[in-house]
Motif scaffolding. Structure first.
Motif, PDB file in Angstrom:
ATOM      1  N   GLY A 154    -127.717 -14.876  71.246  1.00  0.00           N
ATOM      2  CA  GLY A 154    -127.998 -15.530  69.970  1.00  0.00           C
ATOM      3  C   GLY A 154    -128.792 -16.807  70.136  1.00  0.00           C
ATOM      4  O   GLY A 154    -129.593 -16.964  71.070  1.00  0.00           O
ATOM      5  N   MET A 155    -128.570 -17.751  69.231  1.00  0.00           N
ATOM      6  CA  MET A 155    -129.358 -18.978  69.206  1.00  0.00           C
ATOM      7  C   MET A 155    -128.905 -19.971  70.275  1.00  0.00           C
ATOM      8  O   MET A 155    -127.736 -19.985  70.671  1.00  0.00           O
ATOM      9  N   ASN A 156    -129.858 -20.801  70.702  1.00  0.00           N
ATOM     10  CA  ASN A 156    -129.501 -21.859  71.636  1.00  0.00           C
ATOM     11  C   ASN A 156    -128.879 -23.029  70.871  1.00  0.00           C
ATOM     12  O   ASN A 156    -128.689 -22.966  69.649  1.00  0.00           O
ATOM     13  N   THR A 157    -128.581 -24.104  71.579  1.00  0.00           N
ATOM     14  CA  THR A 157    -127.848 -25.212  70.966  1.00  0.00           C
ATOM     15  C   THR A 157    -128.642 -25.896  69.862  1.00  0.00           C
ATOM     16  O   THR A 157    -128.115 -26.195  68.784  1.00  0.00           O
ATOM     17  N   THR A 158    -129.918 -26.151  70.112  1.00  0.00           N
ATOM     18  CA  THR A 158    -130.743 -26.805  69.097  1.00  0.00           C
ATOM     19  C   THR A 158    -130.828 -25.952  67.838  1.00  0.00           C
ATOM     20  O   THR A 158    -130.682 -26.446  66.709  1.00  0.00           O
ATOM     21  N   GLU A 159    -131.049 -24.655  68.017  1.00  0.00           N
ATOM     22  CA  GLU A 159    -131.151 -23.743  66.881  1.00  0.00           C
ATOM     23  C   GLU A 159    -129.816 -23.646  66.136  1.00  0.00           C
ATOM     24  O   GLU A 159    -129.782 -23.628  64.893  1.00  0.00           O
ATOM     25  N   THR A 160    -128.722 -23.593  66.896  1.00  0.00           N
ATOM     26  CA  THR A 160    -127.400 -23.469  66.275  1.00  0.00           C
ATOM     27  C   THR A 160    -127.061 -24.694  65.437  1.00  0.00           C
ATOM     28  O   THR A 160    -126.553 -24.580  64.312  1.00  0.00           O
ATOM     29  N   ASN A 161    -127.325 -25.876  65.972  1.00  0.00           N
ATOM     30  CA  ASN A 161    -127.071 -27.091  65.199  1.00  0.00           C
ATOM     31  C   ASN A 161    -127.920 -27.125  63.939  1.00  0.00           C
ATOM     32  O   ASN A 161    -127.468 -27.582  62.882  1.00  0.00           O
ATOM     33  N   ALA A 162    -129.161 -26.661  64.036  1.00  0.00           N
ATOM     34  CA  ALA A 162    -130.029 -26.625  62.858  1.00  0.00           C
ATOM     35  C   ALA A 162    -129.442 -25.694  61.795  1.00  0.00           C
ATOM     36  O   ALA A 162    -129.491 -26.004  60.590  1.00  0.00           O
ATOM     37  N   TRP A 163    -128.889 -24.575  62.225  1.00  0.00           N
ATOM     38  CA  TRP A 163    -128.241 -23.643  61.279  1.00  0.00           C
ATOM     39  C   TRP A 163    -127.048 -24.304  60.601  1.00  0.00           C
ATOM     40  O   TRP A 163    -126.890 -24.217  59.372  1.00  0.00           O
ATOM     41  N   LEU A 164    -126.224 -24.981  61.381  1.00  0.00           N
ATOM     42  CA  LEU A 164    -125.031 -25.619  60.816  1.00  0.00           C
ATOM     43  C   LEU A 164    -125.396 -26.749  59.864  1.00  0.00           C
ATOM     44  O   LEU A 164    -124.874 -26.833  58.751  1.00  0.00           O
ATOM     45  N   TYR A 165    -126.303 -27.629  60.296  1.00  0.00           N
ATOM     46  CA  TYR A 165    -126.616 -28.828  59.517  1.00  0.00           C
ATOM     47  C   TYR A 165    -127.610 -28.590  58.388  1.00  0.00           C
ATOM     48  O   TYR A 165    -127.590 -29.300  57.381  1.00  0.00           O
ATOM     49  N   HIS A 166    -128.472 -27.593  58.550  1.00  0.00           N
ATOM     50  CA  HIS A 166    -129.554 -27.423  57.569  1.00  0.00           C
ATOM     51  C   HIS A 166    -129.700 -26.008  57.026  1.00  0.00           C
ATOM     52  O   HIS A 166    -130.409 -25.817  56.037  1.00  0.00           O
ATOM     53  N   GLY A 167    -129.058 -25.039  57.649  1.00  0.00           N
ATOM     54  CA  GLY A 167    -129.282 -23.648  57.270  1.00  0.00           C
ATOM     55  C   GLY A 167    -128.137 -22.961  56.563  1.00  0.00           C
ATOM     56  O   GLY A 167    -128.137 -21.731  56.434  1.00  0.00           O
ATOM     57  N   GLY A 168    -127.143 -23.733  56.129  1.00  0.00           N
ATOM     58  CA  GLY A 168    -126.029 -23.152  55.396  1.00  0.00           C
ATOM     59  C   GLY A 168    -124.846 -22.728  56.239  1.00  0.00           C
ATOM     60  O   GLY A 168    -123.839 -22.245  55.710  1.00  0.00           O
ATOM     61  N   GLY A 169    -124.924 -22.936  57.558  1.00  0.00           N
ATOM     62  CA  GLY A 169    -123.827 -22.532  58.424  1.00  0.00           C
ATOM     63  C   GLY A 169    -122.539 -23.293  58.166  1.00  0.00           C
ATOM     64  O   GLY A 169    -121.452 -22.711  58.132  1.00  0.00           O
TER      65      GLY A 169
END
Length: 366
Positions: free
Chosen positions: A121-136
């Motif tokens: 799946g996503m790396n750390t930068t991508e995962t944080n972006a999902w949580l903080y900005h992508g509705g995660g």
């Protein structure tokens, strides 16, 4: 002369009075408000590097940012509750806060696994972006609210190692029948290719490897693995980071306790969580580099990568496991659909940005 002394003394008095007026609200507020003292239970040994200290860092930030209005007592695994009972303890209000990893709760909340790690799946930068900005985060809140919990990302170990093996893996056949400690979706995928996986707290891994209960074990990465001495019970360290390309550590708050907080203290907890999350990522980048050098240069650890047939089988098995879970559980489907959509959104830039740079750096030997 007397007039000048009078004015000087008057200004001193006025200054003292002004200072008193400025300070008074803080003094009276401190006296008027009782200190909120909460307990935090964790899945880690007290002060264990990065994981245990990350929980303590979170607690320290809350106390500092609240001006002492909130104090968090941190308890290591087994001190108040066992390592893998953090979810239930915080949900029930036995403790107000917890620090753990959500994939430990897959038997209770299937969708929780996506909030720790997704194989390939996503790396750390991508995962944080999902949580903080992508509705995660909003999805995580929704899933956990049904269990009386408010979740936060409070740390991330970054890209993890694939684990320690007593024997070298030259082909998919060598994986057959191995007993491996590996939680989450990755553990289920390993079961599909002929490995028997178990979930156990980190503190039990060394003894289980030493006594033959396990043939192999995933833990975290060089920093934490060195701290547990896993190089003493296995010679081969696999770098094929398919299982946890990013691994979120979760902070949980009992939802009723959370709702009872005033808005300013909710903001304190939220921002302390964000700061601790980002601080741990930086620490792991540094500490893992140091520890890997120690493992290889001082302890003679053999670094390996899984052969192609193993990686292909693990990818196929991971896709099957995820597809079955998503088909069986509508909540998992909503979370995973969001995760995949965001991964598709950010991957093109990840490929032409960071990935392209890493390849270029390697090509020129920089």
């Amino acid at each position: 002369m007397q007039r000048r002394l009078f004015l000087k003394n008057s200004l001193k008095t006025l200054g003292a009075g002004a200072a008193g007026v400025t300070a008074a609200p803080f003094v009276s507020t401190a006296k008027a408000q009782d200190t909120i003292t909460w307990n935090m239970v964790t899945s880690w040994p007290q002060n264990f590097p990065a994981l245990g200290t990350g929980a303590s860092d979170f607690a320290r930030r809350i106390e500092q940012m609240s001006g002492g209005r909130m104090r968090i007592r941190v308890h290591g695994a087994g001190e108040l509750v066992p390592a893998l009972e953090v979810f239930d303890a915080v949900s029930a209000g036995t403790a107000e806060m917890g620090h753990s990893a959500s994939y430990y709760w897959r038997g209770k909340v299937a969708a929780a696994q996506f909030f720790t790690a997704v194989p390939f799946g996503m790396n750390t930068t991508e995962t944080n972006a999902w949580l903080y900005h992508g509705g995660g985060q909003e999805l995580w809140d929704e899933v956990y609210a049904a269990h009386n919990l408010k979740p936060f990302p409070v740390g991330n170990t970054g890209t993890q190692m694939a684990g320690w093996f007593k024997q070298e893996i030259d082909s998919l056949e060598d994986m057959q029948g191995l007993k491996l400690r590996l939680p989450g979706l990755a553990g289920e995928a390993m079961n599909r290719i002929g490995v028997t996986t178990v979930n156990m707290p980190g503190g039990e891994i060394f003894t289980s490897m030493q006594t033959g209960v396990l043939d192999a074990a995933d833990w975290v990465g060089p920093y934490n693995d060195l701290a547990f001495g896993l190089h003493q019970v296995a010679d081969y360290y696999y770098t094929s980071a398919w299982n946890e390309p990013s691994a979120i550590l979760e902070g949980t708050v009992n939802l009723e306790a959370w709702q009872a907080l005033p808005d300013d203290l909710k903001a304190v907890v939220s921002e302390a969580a964000r700061a601790s999350n980002l601080a741990m990522i930086s620490e792991f980048a540094y500490r893992n580099a140091e520890a890997l050098e120690t493992l290889v240069d001082e302890h003679g650890v053999q670094l390996r990568t899984f052969p192609e047939d193993v990686m292909t089988a693990l990818y196929q098995a991971s896709q099957e496991v995820i597809a079955e879970q998503v088909d069986d559980d509508p909540e998992s489907k909503r979370v995973y659909d969001s995760y995949v959509a965001f991964q598709k959104l950010v991957r093109p830039f990840s490929d032409v940005g960071e990935f392209a740079y890493l390849k270029a750096r390697e090509a020129v030997g920089a």
